[in-house]
Motif scaffolding. Structure first.
Motif, PDB file in Angstrom:
ATOM      1  N   LEU A 174       0.420  -1.122   0.029  1.00  0.00           N
ATOM      2  CA  LEU A 174      -0.274   0.184  -0.070  1.00  0.00           C
ATOM      3  C   LEU A 174       1.037   1.514   0.159  1.00  0.00           C
ATOM      4  N   THR A 175       0.556   2.399  -1.151  1.00  0.00           N
ATOM      5  CA  THR A 175       1.363   3.252  -1.247  1.00  0.00           C
ATOM      6  C   THR A 175       1.654   4.308  -1.827  1.00  0.00           C
ATOM      7  N   ASP A 176       0.778   4.802  -0.996  1.00  0.00           N
ATOM      8  CA  ASP A 176      -0.399   6.147  -0.748  1.00  0.00           C
ATOM      9  C   ASP A 176       0.250   6.990  -0.724  1.00  0.00           C
ATOM     10  N   HIS A 177       0.030   8.663  -1.022  1.00  0.00           N
ATOM     11  CA  HIS A 177       0.463   9.839  -1.417  1.00  0.00           C
ATOM     12  C   HIS A 177       0.718  10.306  -0.116  1.00  0.00           C
ATOM     13  N   ASN A 178       2.440  10.219   0.688  1.00  0.00           N
ATOM     14  CA  ASN A 178       3.010  11.038   1.413  1.00  0.00           C
ATOM     15  C   ASN A 178       1.850  10.920   2.539  1.00  0.00           C
ATOM     16  N   THR A 179       1.291   9.858   2.933  1.00  0.00           N
ATOM     17  CA  THR A 179       0.987   9.341   3.827  1.00  0.00           C
ATOM     18  C   THR A 179       1.370   7.407   4.628  1.00  0.00           C
ATOM     19  N   VAL A 180       0.669   7.041   5.642  1.00  0.00           N
ATOM     20  CA  VAL A 180       1.589   5.911   6.355  1.00  0.00           C
ATOM     21  C   VAL A 180       0.239   4.976   6.481  1.00  0.00           C
ATOM     22  N   ALA A 181      -1.507   6.112   6.678  1.00  0.00           N
ATOM     23  CA  ALA A 181      -2.168   6.057   7.259  1.00  0.00           C
ATOM     24  C   ALA A 181      -2.723   4.663   7.057  1.00  0.00           C
ATOM     25  N   GLY A 182      -2.773   3.890   5.962  1.00  0.00           N
ATOM     26  CA  GLY A 182      -3.726   2.739   5.960  1.00  0.00           C
ATOM     27  C   GLY A 182      -2.871   1.824   5.647  1.00  0.00           C
ATOM     28  N   ASN A 183      -1.369   1.313   5.936  1.00  0.00           N
ATOM     29  CA  ASN A 183      -1.063   0.726   6.214  1.00  0.00           C
ATOM     30  C   ASN A 183      -1.604  -0.754   7.449  1.00  0.00           C
ATOM     31  N   GLU A 184      -1.098   0.214   8.595  1.00  0.00           N
ATOM     32  CA  GLU A 184      -1.760  -0.687   9.780  1.00  0.00           C
ATOM     33  C   GLU A 184      -2.985  -1.970   8.945  1.00  0.00           C
ATOM     34  N   GLN A 185      -3.986  -1.051   9.022  1.00  0.00           N
ATOM     35  CA  GLN A 185      -5.250  -1.590   9.048  1.00  0.00           C
ATOM     36  C   GLN A 185      -5.111  -2.932   7.709  1.00  0.00           C
ATOM     37  N   ALA A 186      -4.229  -2.476   6.764  1.00  0.00           N
ATOM     38  CA  ALA A 186      -4.440  -3.290   5.614  1.00  0.00           C
ATOM     39  C   ALA A 186      -3.254  -4.789   5.783  1.00  0.00           C
ATOM     40  N   ILE A 187      -1.971  -4.292   6.951  1.00  0.00           N
ATOM     41  CA  ILE A 187      -1.452  -4.934   6.826  1.00  0.00           C
ATOM     42  C   ILE A 187      -2.245  -6.382   7.982  1.00  0.00           C
ATOM     43  N   GLU A 188      -3.526  -5.967   9.093  1.00  0.00           N
ATOM     44  CA  GLU A 188      -3.890  -6.438  10.163  1.00  0.00           C
ATOM     45  C   GLU A 188      -5.278  -7.512   8.811  1.00  0.00           C
ATOM     46  N   LEU A 189      -5.931  -6.894   8.039  1.00  0.00           N
ATOM     47  CA  LEU A 189      -6.845  -7.550   7.327  1.00  0.00           C
ATOM     48  C   LEU A 189      -5.953  -8.176   6.183  1.00  0.00           C
ATOM     49  N   ILE A 196       4.749   3.873   0.381  1.00  0.00           N
ATOM     50  CA  ILE A 196       4.688   5.368   1.082  1.00  0.00           C
ATOM     51  C   ILE A 196       5.094   5.726  -0.444  1.00  0.00           C
ATOM     52  N   GLU A 197       3.826   6.296  -1.462  1.00  0.00           N
ATOM     53  CA  GLU A 197       4.766   7.544  -2.118  1.00  0.00           C
ATOM     54  C   GLU A 197       4.520   8.316  -2.032  1.00  0.00           C
ATOM     55  N   LEU A 198       6.388   9.180  -1.739  1.00  0.00           N
ATOM     56  CA  LEU A 198       6.824  10.810  -1.632  1.00  0.00           C
ATOM     57  C   LEU A 198       6.540  11.534  -2.992  1.00  0.00           C
ATOM     58  N   SER A 199       6.251  12.239  -2.994  1.00  0.00           N
ATOM     59  CA  SER A 199       6.244  13.366  -3.342  1.00  0.00           C
ATOM     60  C   SER A 199       7.779  14.495  -3.399  1.00  0.00           C
ATOM     61  N   THR A 200       8.819  14.522  -4.299  1.00  0.00           N
ATOM     62  CA  THR A 200       9.860  15.639  -4.286  1.00  0.00           C
ATOM     63  C   THR A 200       9.742  15.705  -5.536  1.00  0.00           C
ATOM     64  N   ARG A 201      11.072  17.020  -5.411  1.00  0.00           N
ATOM     65  CA  ARG A 201      11.542  17.622  -7.242  1.00  0.00           C
ATOM     66  C   ARG A 201      12.962  17.309  -7.273  1.00  0.00           C
ATOM     67  N   PHE A 202      13.560  17.354  -8.339  1.00  0.00           N
ATOM     68  CA  PHE A 202      14.582  16.967  -9.013  1.00  0.00           C
ATOM     69  C   PHE A 202      14.941  17.892 -10.115  1.00  0.00           C
ATOM     70  N   ASN A 203      15.367  19.304  -9.945  1.00  0.00           N
ATOM     71  CA  ASN A 203      15.959  20.151 -10.402  1.00  0.00           C
ATOM     72  C   ASN A 203      14.405  20.454 -11.361  1.00  0.00           C
ATOM     73  N   GLY A 204      13.454  20.890 -10.474  1.00  0.00           N
ATOM     74  CA  GLY A 204      12.170  21.021 -10.724  1.00  0.00           C
ATOM     75  C   GLY A 204      11.620  20.414 -11.520  1.00  0.00           C
ATOM     76  N   VAL A 205      12.016  19.452 -12.071  1.00  0.00           N
ATOM     77  CA  VAL A 205      10.886  18.081 -12.061  1.00  0.00           C
ATOM     78  C   VAL A 205      10.670  17.063 -11.421  1.00  0.00           C
ATOM     79  N   LYS A 206       8.571  16.622 -11.169  1.00  0.00           N
ATOM     80  CA  LYS A 206       8.490  15.754 -10.424  1.00  0.00           C
ATOM     81  C   LYS A 206       8.933  14.778 -10.164  1.00  0.00           C
ATOM     82  N   VAL A 207       8.949  14.179  -9.617  1.00  0.00           N
ATOM     83  CA  VAL A 207       9.874  12.886  -9.292  1.00  0.00           C
ATOM     84  C   VAL A 207       9.124  12.131  -7.670  1.00  0.00           C
TER      85      VAL A 207
END
Length: 226
Positions: free
Chosen positions: A37-52, A64-75
């Motif tokens: 489970l790789t929600d954007h910029n949050t780990v909120a759902g992981n514990e529930q997902a693991i238990e289920l 998690i999927e983290l939003s970053t910048r590399f020389n002005g490019v979204k990465v």
């Protein structure tokens, strides 16, 4: 032994359509026995997902999927946690400070050299990798096919643990190219559908289990998480 793995999935905790329980049930239905489970910029759902997942026989890697910048490019970078560090108060506070652009507060719990781009006040890719590594995650470059080859090659100078070589929007030859790069660099590769929606047409993302690692590839992936 796991036989089918999709390691890029979004839930209602960010911009996905299904909640963690619905994702587990869909994975079970589609014979996907290991996911992340790789929600954007949050780990909120992981514990529930693991238990289920434990109830329904689906292994869940916290991510998690983290939003970053590399020389002005979204990465976007994917983090897969090797322990429970993502549950810590320190991690969650620092992640929230990053999301809220309170960068001066990040140093309270994170002692790395957080660097930020001047464009849009976003965390740099280098700093994002350092941050996730600090909290015991392995870091993968998400959907490199969406980047230019020039940017991709420059990013490969950073401390990535792997590449998302199998991706729903890969063009002809992309998968082989990214797998070869991962082998040349001695890092792993992953696969992800980038699942968001099931009840409506989604031309940007795949459906759960559409893109996956097979049993041998999963074994290689899991070897870096121990």
């Amino acid at each position: 032994m796991y036989v089918k793995g999709d390691f890029h999935i979004h839930s209602t905790e960010s911009d996905g359509e299904l909640n963690p329980e619905e994702i587990i049930l869909l994975a079970k239905e589609r014979n996907v026995d290991i996911i992340a489970l790789t929600d954007h910029n949050t780990v909120a759902g992981n514990e529930q997902a693991i238990e289920l997942g434990q109830i329904h026989g689906v292994k869940v890697i916290p991510g998690i999927e983290l939003s970053t910048r590399f020389n002005g490019v979204k990465v976007h970078i994917l983090g897969y946690f090797t322990d429970d560090s993502y549950k810590s108060h320190e991690f969650k506070i620092t992640l929230n400070n990053i999301k809220e652009k309170r960068f001066i507060n990040c140093g309270k719990y994170f002692k790395g050299k957080l660097l930020f781009s001047s464009e849009g006040r976003k965390i740099t890719t280098r700093a994002g990798i350092e941050f996730l590594h600090y909290y015991n995650a392995k870091v993968i470059l998400a959907h490199p096919t969406l980047l230019t080859r020039e940017v991709f090659r420059s990013l490969m100078n950073l401390e990535f643990d792997g590449i998302e070589a199998k991706y729903i929007r890969n063009k002809e030859g992309d998968t082989e190219y990214f797998i070869n790069v991962s082998k040349e660099k001695g890092i792993i590769y992953t696969a992800g559908s980038d699942f968001h929606f099931i009840r409506r047409l989604d031309l940007k993302h795949g459906t759960l289990g559409e893109i996956y690692l097979d049993k041998d590839e999963i074994k290689d992936f899991l070897s870096i998480l121990v």
